[in-house]
Write a protein that holds these residues in place. Structure first.
Motif, PDB file in Angstrom:
ATOM      1  N   GLY A   1       0.790  -1.223   0.000  1.00  0.00           N
ATOM      2  CA  GLY A   1       0.000   0.000   0.000  1.00  0.00           C
ATOM      3  C   GLY A   1       0.825   1.277   0.000  1.00  0.00           C
ATOM      4  O   GLY A   1       0.287   2.361   0.216  1.00  0.00           O
ATOM      5  N   LEU A   2       2.130   1.166  -0.246  1.00  0.00           N
ATOM      6  CA  LEU A   2       2.994   2.343  -0.270  1.00  0.00           C
ATOM      7  C   LEU A   2       2.963   3.043  -1.626  1.00  0.00           C
ATOM      8  O   LEU A   2       3.202   4.247  -1.710  1.00  0.00           O
ATOM      9  CB  LEU A   2       4.433   1.952   0.084  1.00  0.00           C
ATOM     10  CG  LEU A   2       4.616   1.329   1.467  1.00  0.00           C
ATOM     11  CD1 LEU A   2       6.039   0.818   1.643  1.00  0.00           C
ATOM     12  CD2 LEU A   2       4.263   2.339   2.551  1.00  0.00           C
ATOM     13  N   LEU A   3       2.720   2.279  -2.676  1.00  0.00           N
ATOM     14  CA  LEU A   3       2.598   2.822  -4.033  1.00  0.00           C
ATOM     15  C   LEU A   3       1.260   2.380  -4.614  1.00  0.00           C
ATOM     16  O   LEU A   3       0.844   1.245  -4.383  1.00  0.00           O
ATOM     17  CB  LEU A   3       3.714   2.288  -4.947  1.00  0.00           C
ATOM     18  CG  LEU A   3       5.115   2.820  -4.764  1.00  0.00           C
ATOM     19  CD1 LEU A   3       6.093   2.043  -5.655  1.00  0.00           C
ATOM     20  CD2 LEU A   3       5.178   4.297  -5.090  1.00  0.00           C
ATOM     21  N   GLU A   4       0.663   3.266  -5.352  1.00  0.00           N
ATOM     22  CA  GLU A   4      -0.594   2.903  -6.011  1.00  0.00           C
ATOM     23  C   GLU A   4      -0.319   2.020  -7.217  1.00  0.00           C
ATOM     24  O   GLU A   4       0.723   2.138  -7.860  1.00  0.00           O
ATOM     25  CB  GLU A   4      -1.332   4.164  -6.460  1.00  0.00           C
ATOM     26  CG  GLU A   4      -1.904   4.962  -5.308  1.00  0.00           C
ATOM     27  CD  GLU A   4      -2.733   6.136  -5.794  1.00  0.00           C
ATOM     28  OE1 GLU A   4      -3.259   6.085  -6.922  1.00  0.00           O
ATOM     29  OE2 GLU A   4      -2.845   7.097  -5.034  1.00  0.00           O
ATOM     30  N   THR A   5      -1.279   1.153  -7.517  1.00  0.00           N
ATOM     31  CA  THR A   5      -1.216   0.343  -8.726  1.00  0.00           C
ATOM     32  C   THR A   5      -2.176   0.969  -9.733  1.00  0.00           C
ATOM     33  O   THR A   5      -3.390   0.917  -9.537  1.00  0.00           O
ATOM     34  CB  THR A   5      -1.635  -1.112  -8.445  1.00  0.00           C
ATOM     35  OG1 THR A   5      -0.814  -1.634  -7.407  1.00  0.00           O
ATOM     36  CG2 THR A   5      -1.504  -1.965  -9.692  1.00  0.00           C
ATOM     37  N   PRO A   6      -1.638   1.596 -10.770  1.00  0.00           N
ATOM     38  CA  PRO A   6      -2.529   2.236 -11.736  1.00  0.00           C
ATOM     39  C   PRO A   6      -3.366   1.207 -12.489  1.00  0.00           C
ATOM     40  O   PRO A   6      -2.975   0.039 -12.601  1.00  0.00           O
ATOM     41  CB  PRO A   6      -1.581   2.973 -12.687  1.00  0.00           C
ATOM     42  CG  PRO A   6      -0.219   2.517 -12.377  1.00  0.00           C
ATOM     43  CD  PRO A   6      -0.244   1.740 -11.104  1.00  0.00           C
ATOM     44  N   ASP A   7      -4.504   1.652 -12.976  1.00  0.00           N
ATOM     45  CA  ASP A   7      -5.351   0.773 -13.782  1.00  0.00           C
ATOM     46  C   ASP A   7      -4.632   0.419 -15.071  1.00  0.00           C
ATOM     47  O   ASP A   7      -3.842   1.192 -15.600  1.00  0.00           O
ATOM     48  CB  ASP A   7      -6.674   1.458 -14.106  1.00  0.00           C
ATOM     49  CG  ASP A   7      -7.539   1.643 -12.869  1.00  0.00           C
ATOM     50  OD1 ASP A   7      -7.426   0.823 -11.936  1.00  0.00           O
ATOM     51  OD2 ASP A   7      -8.302   2.626 -12.835  1.00  0.00           O
ATOM     52  N   ARG A   8      -4.960  -0.751 -15.563  1.00  0.00           N
ATOM     53  CA  ARG A   8      -4.412  -1.193 -16.844  1.00  0.00           C
ATOM     54  C   ARG A   8      -5.340  -0.662 -17.933  1.00  0.00           C
ATOM     55  O   ARG A   8      -6.523  -0.957 -17.928  1.00  0.00           O
ATOM     56  CB  ARG A   8      -4.346  -2.717 -16.874  1.00  0.00           C
ATOM     57  CG  ARG A   8      -3.549  -3.286 -18.005  1.00  0.00           C
ATOM     58  CD  ARG A   8      -3.560  -4.806 -17.985  1.00  0.00           C
ATOM     59  NE  ARG A   8      -2.958  -5.394 -16.813  1.00  0.00           N
ATOM     60  CZ  ARG A   8      -1.666  -5.662 -16.677  1.00  0.00           C
ATOM     61  NH1 ARG A   8      -0.843  -5.363 -17.643  1.00  0.00           N
ATOM     62  NH2 ARG A   8      -1.203  -6.222 -15.577  1.00  0.00           N
ATOM     63  N   PRO A   9      -4.808   0.119 -18.872  1.00  0.00           N
ATOM     64  CA  PRO A   9      -5.679   0.659 -19.918  1.00  0.00           C
ATOM     65  C   PRO A   9      -6.142  -0.441 -20.867  1.00  0.00           C
ATOM     66  O   PRO A   9      -5.460  -1.448 -21.043  1.00  0.00           O
ATOM     67  CB  PRO A   9      -4.787   1.671 -20.644  1.00  0.00           C
ATOM     68  CG  PRO A   9      -3.395   1.218 -20.381  1.00  0.00           C
ATOM     69  CD  PRO A   9      -3.423   0.548 -19.039  1.00  0.00           C
ATOM     70  N   ASP A  10      -7.276  -0.236 -21.457  1.00  0.00           N
ATOM     71  CA  ASP A  10      -7.809  -1.187 -22.423  1.00  0.00           C
ATOM     72  C   ASP A  10      -7.111  -0.955 -23.751  1.00  0.00           C
ATOM     73  O   ASP A  10      -7.258   0.088 -24.375  1.00  0.00           O
ATOM     74  CB  ASP A  10      -9.321  -1.008 -22.578  1.00  0.00           C
ATOM     75  CG  ASP A  10      -9.920  -2.009 -23.538  1.00  0.00           C
ATOM     76  OD1 ASP A  10      -9.281  -3.052 -23.791  1.00  0.00           O
ATOM     77  OD2 ASP A  10     -11.030  -1.746 -24.028  1.00  0.00           O
ATOM     78  N   SER A  11      -6.319  -1.930 -24.164  1.00  0.00           N
ATOM     79  CA  SER A  11      -5.583  -1.770 -25.416  1.00  0.00           C
ATOM     80  C   SER A  11      -6.320  -2.362 -26.595  1.00  0.00           C
ATOM     81  O   SER A  11      -5.855  -2.270 -27.718  1.00  0.00           O
ATOM     82  CB  SER A  11      -4.202  -2.423 -25.293  1.00  0.00           C
ATOM     83  OG  SER A  11      -4.349  -3.835 -25.222  1.00  0.00           O
ATOM     84  N   GLY A  12      -7.442  -3.014 -26.335  1.00  0.00           N
ATOM     85  CA  GLY A  12      -8.195  -3.614 -27.423  1.00  0.00           C
ATOM     86  C   GLY A  12      -7.654  -4.964 -27.851  1.00  0.00           C
ATOM     87  O   GLY A  12      -8.241  -5.640 -28.667  1.00  0.00           O
ATOM     88  N   GLY A  13      -6.532  -5.372 -27.311  1.00  0.00           N
ATOM     89  CA  GLY A  13      -5.930  -6.650 -27.664  1.00  0.00           C
ATOM     90  C   GLY A  13      -5.949  -7.594 -26.488  1.00  0.00           C
ATOM     91  O   GLY A  13      -6.486  -7.294 -25.427  1.00  0.00           O
ATOM     92  N   LEU A  14      -5.350  -8.723 -26.672  1.00  0.00           N
ATOM     93  CA  LEU A  14      -5.259  -9.700 -25.590  1.00  0.00           C
ATOM     94  C   LEU A  14      -4.316  -9.198 -24.507  1.00  0.00           C
ATOM     95  O   LEU A  14      -3.273  -8.628 -24.794  1.00  0.00           O
ATOM     96  CB  LEU A  14      -4.743 -11.039 -26.117  1.00  0.00           C
ATOM     97  CG  LEU A  14      -5.696 -11.784 -27.054  1.00  0.00           C
ATOM     98  CD1 LEU A  14      -5.021 -13.022 -27.608  1.00  0.00           C
ATOM     99  CD2 LEU A  14      -6.963 -12.175 -26.316  1.00  0.00           C
ATOM    100  N   GLY A  15      -4.662  -9.399 -23.257  1.00  0.00           N
ATOM    101  CA  GLY A  15      -3.786  -9.058 -22.149  1.00  0.00           C
ATOM    102  C   GLY A  15      -3.852  -7.620 -21.702  1.00  0.00           C
ATOM    103  O   GLY A  15      -3.266  -7.264 -20.709  1.00  0.00           O
TER     104      GLY A  15
END
Length: 134
Positions: A27-41
């Motif tokens: 909890g010391l650093l935030e985990t940013p959201d993963r952007p939707d790249s439109g591809g797998l993963g």
């Protein structure tokens, strides 16, 4: 505002990627959201300048001897500007450092005395080895 991958963040902060992930789990650093790249993963998470600042703060505070729990508290205090508690934490850390320095000075004095005794060349077992065996 610069945008960087976790690898670039880790490199700028002087740590490994797994260390960044560990700080995120703590909890010391935030985990940013993963952007939707439109591809797998999905896309790669991106970290801003604030993440670099926090990561460098964590490393500097660790160098000063603060625990991760104390660092978390200091980071929380940064938002509240509670200087009284921050000062208390600093004084606690200073007291711990002073105690450790005193221990190290005592150990140095003892080892110096043993080294002199060992160099005296008297017969029998080495005083250094004998001291650690008892």
């Amino acid at each position: 505002m610069a945008s960087r991958t976790i690898a670039a963040l880790a490199r700028e902060g002087g740590v490994g990627v797994e260390t960044v992930r560990y700080y995120q789990r703590r909890g010391l650093l935030e985990t940013p959201d993963r952007p939707d790249s439109g591809g797998l993963g999905g896309g790669a998470r991106r970290y801003d300048d604030e993440a670099v600042r926090r990561l460098r703060f964590i490393k500097a505070a660790q160098t000063a001897g603060f625990t991760l729990e104390q660092i978390g508290e200091l980071l929380a205090l940064d938002a509240t500007e509670d200087r009284t508690r921050a000062r208390e934490l600093a004084h606690e850390r200073l007291a711990a450092l002073d105690a450790r320095i005193a221990e190290l000075q005592t150990a140095r004095t003892s080892l110096e005395r043993l080294a002199r005794a060992c160099g005296a060349g008297s017969a029998g077992p080495c005083p250094i080895i004998a001291a650690f065996q008892s």
